[in-house]
Write a protein that holds these residues in place. Sequence first.
Motif, PDB file in Angstrom:
ATOM      1  N   GLY A 170       0.633  -1.100  -0.002  1.00 61.05           N
ATOM      2  CA  GLY A 170       0.169  -0.072   0.004  1.00 61.05           C
ATOM      3  C   GLY A 170       0.784   1.176  -0.004  1.00 61.05           C
ATOM      4  N   ASN A 171       2.216   1.042   0.274  1.00 57.10           N
ATOM      5  CA  ASN A 171       3.038   2.229   0.133  1.00 57.10           C
ATOM      6  C   ASN A 171       4.052   2.326  -1.082  1.00 57.10           C
ATOM      7  OD1 ASN A 171       2.203   3.243   2.561  1.00 57.10           O
ATOM      8  ND2 ASN A 171       3.227   1.717   3.582  1.00 57.10           N
ATOM      9  N   ILE A 172       4.627   3.335  -1.348  1.00 55.78           N
ATOM     10  CA  ILE A 172       5.380   3.378  -2.539  1.00 55.78           C
ATOM     11  C   ILE A 172       6.794   3.864  -1.970  1.00 55.78           C
ATOM     12  CG2 ILE A 172       3.869   3.450  -4.341  1.00 55.78           C
ATOM     13  CD1 ILE A 172       4.505   6.367  -4.948  1.00 55.78           C
ATOM     14  N   ILE A 228       9.048  14.947   4.100  1.00 58.83           N
ATOM     15  CA  ILE A 228       8.974  15.202   2.636  1.00 58.83           C
ATOM     16  C   ILE A 228       8.456  13.833   2.247  1.00 58.83           C
ATOM     17  CG2 ILE A 228      11.465  13.960   2.649  1.00 58.83           C
ATOM     18  CD1 ILE A 228      10.087  16.671   0.059  1.00 58.83           C
ATOM     19  N   SER A 229       8.321  12.727   2.655  1.00 64.49           N
ATOM     20  CA  SER A 229       7.780  11.630   2.516  1.00 64.49           C
ATOM     21  C   SER A 229       6.188  11.792   2.208  1.00 64.49           C
ATOM     22  CB  SER A 229       7.899  10.443   3.328  1.00 64.49           C
ATOM     23  OG  SER A 229       7.374  10.830   4.531  1.00 64.49           O
ATOM     24  N   TYR A 230       5.644  12.631   2.964  1.00 59.92           N
ATOM     25  CA  TYR A 230       4.175  12.882   2.728  1.00 59.92           C
ATOM     26  C   TYR A 230       3.899  12.970   1.056  1.00 59.92           C
ATOM     27  CZ  TYR A 230       4.741  17.746   1.895  1.00 59.92           C
ATOM     28  OH  TYR A 230       5.012  19.009   1.421  1.00 59.92           O
ATOM     29  N   SER A 236       0.711   7.688  -3.009  1.00 63.16           N
ATOM     30  CA  SER A 236       0.336   6.255  -2.821  1.00 63.16           C
ATOM     31  C   SER A 236      -1.372   6.097  -2.845  1.00 63.16           C
ATOM     32  CB  SER A 236       0.741   5.768  -1.366  1.00 63.16           C
ATOM     33  OG  SER A 236       2.278   5.545  -1.359  1.00 63.16           O
ATOM     34  N   VAL A 237      -1.882   7.148  -2.128  1.00 58.08           N
ATOM     35  CA  VAL A 237      -3.209   7.746  -1.753  1.00 58.08           C
ATOM     36  C   VAL A 237      -3.646   7.229  -3.422  1.00 58.08           C
ATOM     37  CG1 VAL A 237      -5.166   8.881  -1.520  1.00 58.08           C
ATOM     38  CG2 VAL A 237      -3.191   8.699   0.265  1.00 58.08           C
ATOM     39  N   THR A 336      -0.032   6.170 -15.544  1.00 56.62           N
ATOM     40  CA  THR A 336       0.596   7.251 -14.669  1.00 56.62           C
ATOM     41  C   THR A 336       0.324   8.688 -15.136  1.00 56.62           C
ATOM     42  OG1 THR A 336       2.926   5.926 -15.222  1.00 56.62           O
ATOM     43  CG2 THR A 336       3.054   8.349 -14.640  1.00 56.62           C
ATOM     44  N   LYS A 337      -0.411   8.924 -16.204  1.00 54.04           N
ATOM     45  CA  LYS A 337      -1.024  10.227 -16.647  1.00 54.04           C
ATOM     46  C   LYS A 337      -2.291  10.342 -15.518  1.00 54.04           C
ATOM     47  CE  LYS A 337      -3.305  13.117 -19.865  1.00 54.04           C
ATOM     48  NZ  LYS A 337      -3.573  12.917 -21.479  1.00 54.04           N
ATOM     49  N   GLU A 338      -2.893   9.337 -15.458  1.00 56.48           N
ATOM     50  CA  GLU A 338      -4.144   9.585 -14.447  1.00 56.48           C
ATOM     51  C   GLU A 338      -3.678   9.626 -13.046  1.00 56.48           C
ATOM     52  OE1 GLU A 338      -7.985   9.602 -12.670  1.00 56.48           O
ATOM     53  OE2 GLU A 338      -7.335   9.793 -14.712  1.00 56.48           O
ATOM     54  N   ALA A 339      -2.709   8.795 -12.582  1.00 55.11           N
ATOM     55  CA  ALA A 339      -2.174   8.809 -11.244  1.00 55.11           C
ATOM     56  C   ALA A 339      -1.632  10.259 -11.011  1.00 55.11           C
ATOM     57  CB  ALA A 339      -0.875   7.789 -11.055  1.00 55.11           C
TER      58      ALA A 339
END
Length: 369
Positions: A170-172, A228-230, A236-237, A336-339
Amino acid sequence: MDLGQVLHMNGGVGEKSYANNSLLQQKVISTTKLLRDESIINVCGNTLPKSLAIADLGCSCGPNTLLVISETIKVVEKLYKKMTHKSPEYKIFLNDLPGNDFNTIFQSLDTFKENLRNEIKTEMDHCYIFGAPGSFYSRLFPDNSMHFVHSSYSLQFLSKVPEGVDDNKGNIYLSSTSPSNVLKAYYDQYKTDFSYFLKCRAQELVEGGCLFVTLIGRQSEDPSSKEISYLWDFMSVALNDMVLEGIIKEENLNSFNVPLYYPSLSEVKLEVLTEGSFSINQLDSSQIIFKELDNYKDAFNSKISGSLTEDGYNLGQCIRAIAEPLLVGHFGESVTKEAFNRFQKYVTDNVPKDRTKITNITMILTKRP
């Protein structure tokens, strides 16, 4: 996924290009100018070498690529003129991974040299500029061949995604929900990469040569700090929402982690001292408030033209220019474009720019005898 091929900034000069979304990087280069000037004077001042070798590691492509080189040459020319000494021969090496847009850089070199000669108003002896494609986590140059090696906003990238992070579901990137073994894997990869980076540069620099590095770091000692990780949490969301909607397969998301590590000042210092090849001239941290970039463009007559919107400097576009090729390599272009469209909305709706700060760590190191 071969990071050497997919890890690069967005090329070209379009709206999403790194060239048009690198105002933050330009601000950092401007902020560190006086320290760089002092460092190159210290390198050249005693010996006034007839041939001067300078490298920029992680040069990318855009208005910033030749900025450090131009400023450094101007300082050296002024020094040599003051010492009534003939200008040195310049050997300039521009390094980045093979996927970098080197063609655009090479096409600009004639104009760059002409403008530089007009600005310094003196005849430089010779100035040779070379591309040096490859990872800076490997040897790039011959032994004892470089006088001044510079790198800005590149060393936070790792050589690869750490091993053993399969359960970071669930995280990147590092998050408050990441298991402790994932945090350890990232830190171990950082230590391995940074130590080898220092070892390689120590072999390549002449005795007394200077390594000047600025990278994104963190104030907290907690590697999963929200400093910065936020931003990666927002991505990720976006990706998790797309999993719920059936656009992305869950296993495809769980197999993706970004190869980045933002170290603390103490972590950087520990590795420099442990590796042992360099004396520390200066090692400190500073912060840039993101909102300040809205006024920076006009104040410094920036040539970057695509990164300002009605809401000011666009944080989402800045991240996109850096990370889009990495996500395209894993998820494909349409996903990726949508993300990124979703990510940018999350950032706009949730990140107060007047409280957004970027921590920079700057180190000035001299090769030991």
